[in-house]
Scaffold this active site. Structure first.
Site, PDB file in Angstrom:
ATOM      1  N   SER A 228       0.782   3.861  -9.762  1.00 46.47           N
ATOM      2  CA  SER A 228       1.181   5.180  -9.248  1.00 46.47           C
ATOM      3  C   SER A 228       0.366   5.580  -8.017  1.00 46.47           C
ATOM      4  O   SER A 228       0.887   6.246  -7.123  1.00 46.47           O
ATOM      5  CB  SER A 228       1.076   6.230 -10.350  1.00 46.47           C
ATOM      6  OG  SER A 228      -0.224   6.290 -10.883  1.00 46.47           O
TER       7      SER A 228
ATOM      8  N   GLU B 205      -4.490  10.613  -6.514  1.00 44.23           N
ATOM      9  CA  GLU B 205      -5.158  11.186  -7.695  1.00 44.23           C
ATOM     10  C   GLU B 205      -6.590  10.647  -7.782  1.00 44.23           C
ATOM     11  O   GLU B 205      -7.009  10.111  -8.814  1.00 44.23           O
ATOM     12  CB  GLU B 205      -4.349  10.764  -8.934  1.00 44.23           C
ATOM     13  CG  GLU B 205      -4.321  11.759 -10.052  1.00 44.23           C
ATOM     14  CD  GLU B 205      -3.422  11.287 -11.193  1.00 44.23           C
ATOM     15  OE1 GLU B 205      -3.124  10.079 -11.301  1.00 44.23           O
ATOM     16  OE2 GLU B 205      -3.018  12.143 -11.999  1.00 44.23           O
TER      17      GLU B 205
ATOM     18  N   ASN C  44      -3.163  10.142 -16.157  1.00 45.71           N
ATOM     19  CA  ASN C  44      -4.236   9.154 -16.074  1.00 45.71           C
ATOM     20  C   ASN C  44      -5.560   9.852 -15.781  1.00 45.71           C
ATOM     21  O   ASN C  44      -5.589  10.989 -15.320  1.00 45.71           O
ATOM     22  CB  ASN C  44      -3.957   8.170 -14.937  1.00 45.71           C
ATOM     23  CG  ASN C  44      -3.037   7.031 -15.359  1.00 45.71           C
ATOM     24  OD1 ASN C  44      -3.020   6.634 -16.524  1.00 45.71           O
ATOM     25  ND2 ASN C  44      -2.280   6.491 -14.411  1.00 45.71           N
TER      26      ASN C  44
ATOM     27  N   ASN D  24      -6.961   1.501 -14.755  1.00 49.17           N
ATOM     28  CA  ASN D  24      -6.654   2.310 -13.572  1.00 49.17           C
ATOM     29  C   ASN D  24      -7.719   2.175 -12.493  1.00 49.17           C
ATOM     30  O   ASN D  24      -7.394   2.092 -11.308  1.00 49.17           O
ATOM     31  CB  ASN D  24      -6.506   3.795 -13.942  1.00 49.17           C
ATOM     32  CG  ASN D  24      -5.234   4.085 -14.697  1.00 49.17           C
ATOM     33  OD1 ASN D  24      -5.272   4.669 -15.763  1.00 49.17           O
ATOM     34  ND2 ASN D  24      -4.100   3.672 -14.159  1.00 49.17           N
TER      35      ASN D  24
ATOM     36  N   ALA E 222       8.900  16.615 -13.218  1.00 49.94           N
ATOM     37  CA  ALA E 222       9.715  15.433 -13.507  1.00 49.94           C
ATOM     38  C   ALA E 222       9.729  14.443 -12.354  1.00 49.94           C
ATOM     39  O   ALA E 222      10.718  14.296 -11.640  1.00 49.94           O
ATOM     40  CB  ALA E 222      11.129  15.847 -13.869  1.00 49.94           C
ATOM     41  N   GLY E 223       8.605  13.732 -12.170  1.00 50.24           N
ATOM     42  CA  GLY E 223       8.572  12.599 -11.257  1.00 50.24           C
ATOM     43  C   GLY E 223       8.857  11.351 -12.077  1.00 50.24           C
ATOM     44  O   GLY E 223       9.796  11.318 -12.883  1.00 50.24           O
ATOM     45  N   ALA E 224       8.008  10.320 -11.903  1.00 44.53           N
ATOM     46  CA  ALA E 224       8.260   9.050 -12.586  1.00 44.53           C
ATOM     47  C   ALA E 224       8.104   9.200 -14.113  1.00 44.53           C
ATOM     48  O   ALA E 224       9.063   8.999 -14.872  1.00 44.53           O
ATOM     49  CB  ALA E 224       7.304   7.993 -12.036  1.00 44.53           C
TER      50      ALA E 224
ATOM     51  N   LYS F  46      -7.535   2.780 -21.068  1.00 41.33           N
ATOM     52  CA  LYS F  46      -6.542   2.836 -19.980  1.00 41.33           C
ATOM     53  C   LYS F  46      -7.232   3.011 -18.630  1.00 41.33           C
ATOM     54  O   LYS F  46      -6.837   2.391 -17.625  1.00 41.33           O
ATOM     55  CB  LYS F  46      -5.571   3.988 -20.249  1.00 41.33           C
ATOM     56  CG  LYS F  46      -4.551   4.244 -19.136  1.00 41.33           C
ATOM     57  CD  LYS F  46      -3.464   3.198 -19.124  1.00 41.33           C
ATOM     58  CE  LYS F  46      -2.616   3.207 -17.853  1.00 41.33           C
ATOM     59  NZ  LYS F  46      -1.780   4.347 -17.686  1.00 41.33           N
TER      60      LYS F  46
ATOM     61  N   GLY G 257       7.464  11.940 -16.045  1.00 38.68           N
ATOM     62  CA  GLY G 257       8.224  13.062 -16.618  1.00 38.68           C
ATOM     63  C   GLY G 257       9.711  12.771 -16.650  1.00 38.68           C
ATOM     64  O   GLY G 257      10.401  13.108 -17.624  1.00 38.68           O
TER      65      GLY G 257
HETATM   66  N1  LIG Z   1       3.979   6.246 -12.540  1.00 34.94           N
HETATM   67  C1  LIG Z   1       3.394   5.474 -13.457  1.00 34.94           C
HETATM   68  O1  LIG Z   1       3.742   4.302 -13.629  1.00 34.94           O
HETATM   69  C2  LIG Z   1       2.316   6.003 -14.325  1.00 34.94           C
HETATM   70  C3  LIG Z   1       1.719   7.232 -14.077  1.00 34.94           C
HETATM   71  N2  LIG Z   1       0.729   7.681 -14.912  1.00 34.94           N
HETATM   72  C4  LIG Z   1       0.112   8.987 -14.707  1.00 34.94           C
HETATM   73  O2  LIG Z   1       1.060   9.984 -15.091  1.00 34.94           O
HETATM   74  C5  LIG Z   1       0.869  11.179 -14.334  1.00 34.94           C
HETATM   75  C6  LIG Z   1       2.183  11.507 -13.609  1.00 34.94           C
HETATM   76  O3  LIG Z   1       2.424  10.443 -12.700  1.00 34.94           O
HETATM   77  P1  LIG Z   1       3.826  10.201 -11.997  1.00 34.94           P
HETATM   78  O4  LIG Z   1       4.933  10.585 -12.883  1.00 34.94           O
HETATM   79  O5  LIG Z   1       3.766   8.838 -11.445  1.00 34.94           O
HETATM   80  O6  LIG Z   1       3.730  11.276 -10.803  1.00 34.94           O
HETATM   81  P2  LIG Z   1       4.887  11.808  -9.879  1.00 34.94           P
HETATM   82  O7  LIG Z   1       4.224  12.263  -8.623  1.00 34.94           O
HETATM   83  O8  LIG Z   1       5.994  10.811  -9.787  1.00 34.94           O
HETATM   84  O9  LIG Z   1       5.445  13.052 -10.681  1.00 34.94           O
HETATM   85  C7  LIG Z   1       4.820  14.291 -10.750  1.00 34.94           C
HETATM   86  C8  LIG Z   1       5.896  15.307 -10.438  1.00 34.94           C
HETATM   87  O10 LIG Z   1       5.408  16.619 -10.721  1.00 34.94           O
HETATM   88  C9  LIG Z   1       5.917  17.455  -9.706  1.00 34.94           C
HETATM   89  N3  LIG Z   1       5.180  18.703  -9.645  1.00 34.94           N
HETATM   90  C10 LIG Z   1       3.886  18.896  -9.319  1.00 34.94           C
HETATM   91  N4  LIG Z   1       3.589  20.214  -9.366  1.00 34.94           N
HETATM   92  C11 LIG Z   1       4.722  20.842  -9.727  1.00 34.94           C
HETATM   93  C12 LIG Z   1       5.054  22.209  -9.919  1.00 34.94           C
HETATM   94  N5  LIG Z   1       4.152  23.181  -9.763  1.00 34.94           N
HETATM   95  N6  LIG Z   1       6.304  22.523 -10.282  1.00 34.94           N
HETATM   96  C13 LIG Z   1       7.239  21.559 -10.428  1.00 34.94           C
HETATM   97  N7  LIG Z   1       6.990  20.243 -10.255  1.00 34.94           N
HETATM   98  C14 LIG Z   1       5.742  19.896  -9.905  1.00 34.94           C
HETATM   99  C15 LIG Z   1       5.770  16.626  -8.453  1.00 34.94           C
HETATM  100  O11 LIG Z   1       6.473  17.178  -7.391  1.00 34.94           O
HETATM  101  P3  LIG Z   1       5.906  16.991  -5.890  1.00 34.94           P
HETATM  102  O12 LIG Z   1       6.063  15.528  -5.574  1.00 34.94           O
HETATM  103  O13 LIG Z   1       6.759  17.915  -5.095  1.00 34.94           O
HETATM  104  O14 LIG Z   1       4.456  17.391  -5.916  1.00 34.94           O
HETATM  105  C16 LIG Z   1       6.306  15.300  -8.955  1.00 34.94           C
HETATM  106  O15 LIG Z   1       7.708  15.254  -8.864  1.00 34.94           O
HETATM  107  C17 LIG Z   1      -0.290  10.870 -13.366  1.00 34.94           C
HETATM  108  O16 LIG Z   1      -1.492  11.306 -13.945  1.00 34.94           O
HETATM  109  C18 LIG Z   1      -0.273   9.332 -13.282  1.00 34.94           C
HETATM  110  O17 LIG Z   1      -1.529   8.800 -12.929  1.00 34.94           O
HETATM  111  C19 LIG Z   1       0.346   6.976 -16.006  1.00 34.94           C
HETATM  112  C20 LIG Z   1       0.903   5.770 -16.295  1.00 34.94           C
HETATM  113  C21 LIG Z   1       1.919   5.165 -15.462  1.00 34.94           C
HETATM  114  C1  LIG Z   2      -1.740   0.954 -15.406  1.00 30.82           C
HETATM  115  C2  LIG Z   2      -0.649   1.476 -14.485  1.00 30.82           C
HETATM  116  C3  LIG Z   2      -0.744   0.701 -13.193  1.00 30.82           C
HETATM  117  C4  LIG Z   2       0.695   1.163 -15.117  1.00 30.82           C
HETATM  118  O1  LIG Z   2       0.890   1.817 -16.336  1.00 30.82           O
HETATM  119  C5  LIG Z   2      -0.750   2.937 -14.285  1.00 30.82           C
HETATM  120  O2  LIG Z   2      -1.304   3.640 -15.079  1.00 30.82           O
HETATM  121  C6  LIG Z   2      -0.200   3.585 -13.086  1.00 30.82           C
HETATM  122  O3  LIG Z   2       0.771   3.098 -12.478  1.00 30.82           O
HETATM  123  O4  LIG Z   2      -0.731   4.656 -12.731  1.00 30.82           O
END
Ligand SMILES: NC(=O)C1=CN([C@@H]2O[C@H](COP(=O)(O)OP(=O)(O)OC[C@H]3O[C@@H](n4cnc5c(N)ncnc54)[C@H](OP(=O)(O)O)[C@@H]3O)[C@@H](O)[C@H]2O)C=CC1
Ligand SMILES: CC(C)(CO)C(=O)C(=O)O
Length: 312
Positions: free
Chosen positions: A259, A271, A103, A195, A9-11, A191, A13
């Site tokens: 991200s 990533e 992504n 990216n 549960a980062g951004a 997408k 999740g």
């Molecule tokens: N943020 C965005 O705007 C966007 C992101 N994406 C994609 O979505 C995916 C997720 O991105 P995003 O949410 O930004 O990433 P984040 O880093 O914010 O979130 C991922 C989370 O997962 C946690 N995590 C990793 N491994 C474990 C584990 N074993 N147990 C528990 N928690 C764990 C991380 O913790 P820790 O930090 O401690 O490792 C972190 O809190 C990526 O592929 C990204 O490219 C796609 C579109 C938009």
């Molecule tokens: C395209 C963009 C920049 C926003 O959805 C993305 O996928 C990210 O932040 O990883």
């Protein structure tokens, strides 16, 4: 589908878990570190524009304690998946489906049954997902959706409109803008074009996409990267008709740091493999020229090595 867990549960999740919770779904979250501590002590907060909601979730770092789920939504970064797989596997019962929301080119893309994750999780459980939801973690336990227009494309690896895909859509759509697709690989590449261009150029320059696009030479590089990635997609049977130039208008501008830039600024691993190196490797395998990617990618790799955020 009563038992739903979000793994990581980062951004993304955090936003998904919060939106499910807001719609009245019971949702469990597997998290760790300061994010977990904050969710346990203050709950999960979701911000959209000027509004904020407190969204009740069950948060834990002990996935096994949650037991088998009907649906798991995995939102860890691609490079975190191998280490997360055993804990993820502890959420699986015989009928559990797993949405891999990330992504880049996902591990299941070529349906390789020998892949380590195919053995640990199973391609038969997998639902692909393309996230169109720019978001960020404002502070531990506080997530923000950075755009009013979010959507999630969900698709079966075999492209079928299966009954379980339809069931998942029905379970999620009151809470999330989910769309079933029978062409998930088209959505992945569409997408990924964005990216490749935005991750490279914004992370190298520490700039928002909007600001990169204001500068004519960078705008030109952006378009070239969109077009190079389109050519690679074409080499793998995905024909994207829209030229790079015409995608620019629809790009989320404003204050969303992609991200990868968020990771660079926070000192986290990038990533790079799933979003960029895989594209370059696929291009080389299909003899497709990616001259701009080939210049910029080593620069970003070295930038990340310099601060121990990339080790290859
Ligand atoms: N943020 C965005 O705007 C966007 C992101 N994406 C994609 O979505 C995916 C997720 O991105 P995003 O949410 O930004 O990433 P984040 O880093 O914010 O979130 C991922 C989370 O997962 C946690 N995590 C990793 N491994 C474990 C584990 N074993 N147990 C528990 N928690 C764990 C991380 O913790 P820790 O930090 O401690 O490792 C972190 O809190 C990526 O592929 C990204 O490219 C796609 C579109 C938009
Ligand atoms: C395209 C963009 C920049 C926003 O959805 C993305 O996928 C990210 O932040 O990883």
């Amino acid at each position: 589908m009563k038992r739903i867990a979000v793994f990581g549960a980062g951004a993304v999740g955090g936003v998904i878990a919060a939106q499910l919770s807001r719609a009245g779904k019971a949702v469990s979250v597997v998290a760790r570190g300061t994010y977990l501590d904050a969710m346990r002590s203050q709950g999960l907060r979701l911000r959209i524009a000027a509004e904020e909601w407190l969204c009740p979730v069950t948060a834990t770092d002990d996935a096994a304690a949650l037991g088998p789920q009907d649906l798991v939504i995995c939102t860890v970064k691609a490079h975190s998946l191998p280490a997360a797989a055993p804990a993820l596997a502890s959420l699986l019962g015989p009928e559990t489906s797993v949405i891999f929301a990330q992504n880049g080119i996902p591990w299941w893309y070529f349906r390789d049954e020998e892949h380590q994750l195919a053995r640990q999780i199973g391609i038969q459980r997998t639902i692909g997902c393309v996230i169109r939801a720019p978001c960020s973690v404002v502070a531990p336990g506080v997530v923000q959706l950075d755009s009013g227009h979010s959507r999630y494309y969900l698709g079966e690896p075999d492209n079928s409109l299966s009954p379980r895909l339809q069931q998942i859509i029905s379970a999620l759509e009151p809470a999330l803008p989910v769309i079933a697709t029978t062409r998930i690989r088209d959505e992945i590449w569409q997408k990924l074009r964005i990216n490749v261009a935005s991750s490279l150029l914004t992370t190298l320059t520490h700039s928002f996409t909007h600001d990169v696009l204001q500068r004519a030479p960078l705008r030109e590089l952006f378009i070239q990267l969109l077009d190079e990635t389109r050519a690679v997609a074409g080499g793998y049977g995905v024909l994207l008709t829209e030229p790079g130039e015409s995608l620019l208008a629809g790009l989320s501008g404003g204050q969303h740091a992609p991200s990868m830039l968020q990771d660079l600024l926070a000192g986290r691993p990038l990533e790079l493999d799933a979003q960029l190196l895989t594209v370059q490797a696929l291009a080389r395998q299909a003899n497709i020229a990616t001259p701009v990617l080939d210049i910029l990618l080593p620069l970003l790799q070295q930038r990340a090595r310099a601060t121990a955020q990339y080790h290859v």
